[in-house]
Scaffold this active site. Sequence first.
Site, PDB file in Angstrom:
ATOM      1  N   GLY A  99       0.805  -1.215   0.000  1.00  0.00           N
ATOM      2  CA  GLY A  99       0.000   0.000   0.000  1.00  0.00           C
ATOM      3  C   GLY A  99       0.837   1.264   0.000  1.00  0.00           C
ATOM      4  O   GLY A  99       0.522   2.238  -0.697  1.00  0.00           O
ATOM      5  N   THR A 100       1.907   1.270   0.771  1.00  0.00           N
ATOM      6  CA  THR A 100       2.730   2.477   0.880  1.00  0.00           C
ATOM      7  C   THR A 100       3.338   2.836  -0.470  1.00  0.00           C
ATOM      8  O   THR A 100       3.264   3.988  -0.917  1.00  0.00           O
ATOM      9  CB  THR A 100       3.842   2.263   1.933  1.00  0.00           C
ATOM     10  OG1 THR A 100       3.207   1.965   3.179  1.00  0.00           O
ATOM     11  CG2 THR A 100       4.738   3.468   2.067  1.00  0.00           C
ATOM     12  N   ASN A 178      -8.539   3.679   8.219  1.00  0.00           N
ATOM     13  CA  ASN A 178      -7.951   2.534   8.924  1.00  0.00           C
ATOM     14  C   ASN A 178      -8.208   2.552  10.426  1.00  0.00           C
ATOM     15  O   ASN A 178      -8.203   1.522  11.073  1.00  0.00           O
ATOM     16  CB  ASN A 178      -6.441   2.448   8.647  1.00  0.00           C
ATOM     17  CG  ASN A 178      -5.746   3.777   8.740  1.00  0.00           C
ATOM     18  OD1 ASN A 178      -6.109   4.725   8.039  1.00  0.00           O
ATOM     19  ND2 ASN A 178      -4.746   3.875   9.589  1.00  0.00           N
ATOM     20  N   GLN A 206      -7.806  -0.367   3.023  1.00  0.00           N
ATOM     21  CA  GLN A 206      -8.648  -0.968   4.071  1.00  0.00           C
ATOM     22  C   GLN A 206      -9.996  -1.434   3.547  1.00  0.00           C
ATOM     23  O   GLN A 206     -10.705  -2.160   4.239  1.00  0.00           O
ATOM     24  CB  GLN A 206      -8.851   0.022   5.224  1.00  0.00           C
ATOM     25  CG  GLN A 206      -7.606   0.303   6.043  1.00  0.00           C
ATOM     26  CD  GLN A 206      -7.136  -0.908   6.864  1.00  0.00           C
ATOM     27  OE1 GLN A 206      -7.848  -1.889   7.058  1.00  0.00           O
ATOM     28  NE2 GLN A 206      -5.906  -0.836   7.343  1.00  0.00           N
ATOM     29  N   SER A 226      -3.404  -3.447  -0.829  1.00  0.00           N
ATOM     30  CA  SER A 226      -2.347  -4.171  -0.130  1.00  0.00           C
ATOM     31  C   SER A 226      -2.844  -5.561   0.249  1.00  0.00           C
ATOM     32  O   SER A 226      -3.929  -5.707   0.827  1.00  0.00           O
ATOM     33  CB  SER A 226      -1.964  -3.387   1.133  1.00  0.00           C
ATOM     34  OG  SER A 226      -0.968  -4.076   1.838  1.00  0.00           O
ATOM     35  N   THR A 264      12.638  -7.364 -10.948  1.00  0.00           N
ATOM     36  CA  THR A 264      12.127  -8.742 -11.022  1.00  0.00           C
ATOM     37  C   THR A 264      11.009  -8.924 -10.001  1.00  0.00           C
ATOM     38  O   THR A 264      11.122  -8.503  -8.852  1.00  0.00           O
ATOM     39  CB  THR A 264      13.273  -9.747 -10.772  1.00  0.00           C
ATOM     40  OG1 THR A 264      14.262  -9.514 -11.768  1.00  0.00           O
ATOM     41  CG2 THR A 264      12.772 -11.187 -10.860  1.00  0.00           C
ATOM     42  N   CYS A 352       1.266   2.434  13.263  1.00  0.00           N
ATOM     43  CA  CYS A 352       2.462   3.280  13.348  1.00  0.00           C
ATOM     44  C   CYS A 352       2.439   4.188  14.576  1.00  0.00           C
ATOM     45  O   CYS A 352       3.460   4.706  14.965  1.00  0.00           O
ATOM     46  CB  CYS A 352       2.660   4.112  12.097  1.00  0.00           C
ATOM     47  SG  CYS A 352       1.379   3.979  10.902  1.00  0.00           S
TER      48      CYS A 352
HETATM   49  N1  PLP Z   1      -3.059   2.900   3.530  1.00  0.00           N
HETATM   50  C1  PLP Z   1      -3.854   2.514   4.547  1.00  0.00           C
HETATM   51  C2  PLP Z   1      -5.215   3.108   4.703  1.00  0.00           C
HETATM   52  C3  PLP Z   1      -3.389   1.571   5.475  1.00  0.00           C
HETATM   53  O1  PLP Z   1      -4.165   1.208   6.497  1.00  0.00           O
HETATM   54  C4  PLP Z   1      -2.085   1.045   5.308  1.00  0.00           C
HETATM   55  C5  PLP Z   1      -1.527   0.095   6.291  1.00  0.00           C
HETATM   56  O2  PLP Z   1      -1.823   0.157   7.480  1.00  0.00           O
HETATM   57  C6  PLP Z   1      -1.311   1.468   4.216  1.00  0.00           C
HETATM   58  C7  PLP Z   1      -1.831   2.404   3.355  1.00  0.00           C
HETATM   59  C8  PLP Z   1       0.072   0.948   3.978  1.00  0.00           C
HETATM   60  O3  PLP Z   1       0.014  -0.344   3.420  1.00  0.00           O
HETATM   61  P1  PLP Z   1       1.306  -1.321   3.489  1.00  0.00           P
HETATM   62  O4  PLP Z   1       1.395  -1.782   4.896  1.00  0.00           O
HETATM   63  O5  PLP Z   1       0.963  -2.427   2.537  1.00  0.00           O
HETATM   64  O6  PLP Z   1       2.455  -0.525   3.033  1.00  0.00           O
END
Ligand code: PLP
Length: 410
Positions: A99-100, A178, A206, A226, A264, A352
């Site tokens: 996701g990030t 989230n 989410q 994700s 890759t 986090c």
């Molecule tokens: N975006 C949201 C709303 C999330 O809740 C999270 C993870 O907690 C992320 C992005 C980041 O995803 P990833 O952990 O796959 O990098």
Amino acid sequence: MPTSDGNLMRSSRKVGVEVGGREIVIAAEKIVYLDNNATTRLDPAVLEEMWPFLAGYYGNPAAGYGFGRQVREAIEQARERVAALLGCLASEIVFTSGGTESDNLALSSALGLDAARRHLVTTAVEHSAIRRQPEHLAENGGGVSAVGVNGDGELDLDELENAIRPETALVSVMWANNETGVLFPVEKIAALAREKRVLFHTDAVQAVGKVPVRLGELPVNYASISAHKFHGPKGVGALYVSRRSAFRASSFGGGQENKRRAGTENVASIVGFGKAAEIAARTLEDEGRRVRALRDRFEEKLLAAVPDCFVNGAGAPRLPNTSSLSFPGLEAEGALALLDRHDLCASAGSACHTGSLQASHVLRAMHLSEERLRGSLRFSLSRLTTEAEVDRALELIPRVIAKVRALAAG
Ligand code: PLP
């Protein structure tokens, strides 16, 4: 103990799988895991499909011979499965590391397309993968408008519309929050952005696997997904790039992912992501209903058992699995530590934030009182959450809250 390949094993001590003669412990059985918005347990069926690509099929998917082609076919099958879950074309899926990375890619692509358009419209309650980007943008003079929310965590759509300027490159609004599970009206916001001729991105991390997401039917340009949020592996995800949208790559090299994300492929994880998507698409409706009933029972019983307790975002549409609760007079960190001693996993905000005493930016944006901010806990369920886990949580939480409140009062 049942031991057939990939089957779930239950002993008095642990829950695990046996794959290829190896026993892999998933979790201690006594754990009550109510932190599924942080991450979810890998589905044993997902692990089973990944295993051959870790152990046997190691060919490079870009190779011209059959041993590589087989791997490429597995990646393409995963792409089809992810696209089926999202209601889009396989060609619109770019595999990423999660996701990030997807959030970062969407923003850097949209903001890099036109030098005259460097302004971003987003919300005050986004995940840090979006929120940190504005800090960087501000340094570069792009400018950011972060639209606020009301006490239920809902966006003011008029404020959002007024925030869009001629130099706005992108509107980025998450599908579901989230921390509170509050769902945003993505369909309306996407239509608004389209009307204003501005690109639209949604962080759907989410939402996917929990509520229906049909990207192909919406004017969405980019969406982040994700795998580990719906029982797939960690470190893999996707960016949906609509076939009508321009995209500017950030990494260059071997031309993988249709030249949109070089490197890759993380083959086993992509295969696992595909399997998790296939299971989610098949089970979404029934499991969504079951999880919602379980979450509603959890909230009802807690509200009845614990005095002075509030559901954050109660007045807004929410994900079926998330319960963000405020207990004024509680120190959330103390309650989490005590719950942890009883093997109950929950969170005081997003993952986090845990470990830091910073109040959640999401709850703060909802203008919660300091007392409610300090005393907020998040419980999140999944399709692997059992009735027994919820029963155990309902037994534990009221006792822990009473104890921590009494300590604070004393
Ligand atoms: N975006 C949201 C709303 C999330 O809740 C999270 C993870 O907690 C992320 C992005 C980041 O995803 P990833 O952990 O796959 O990098």
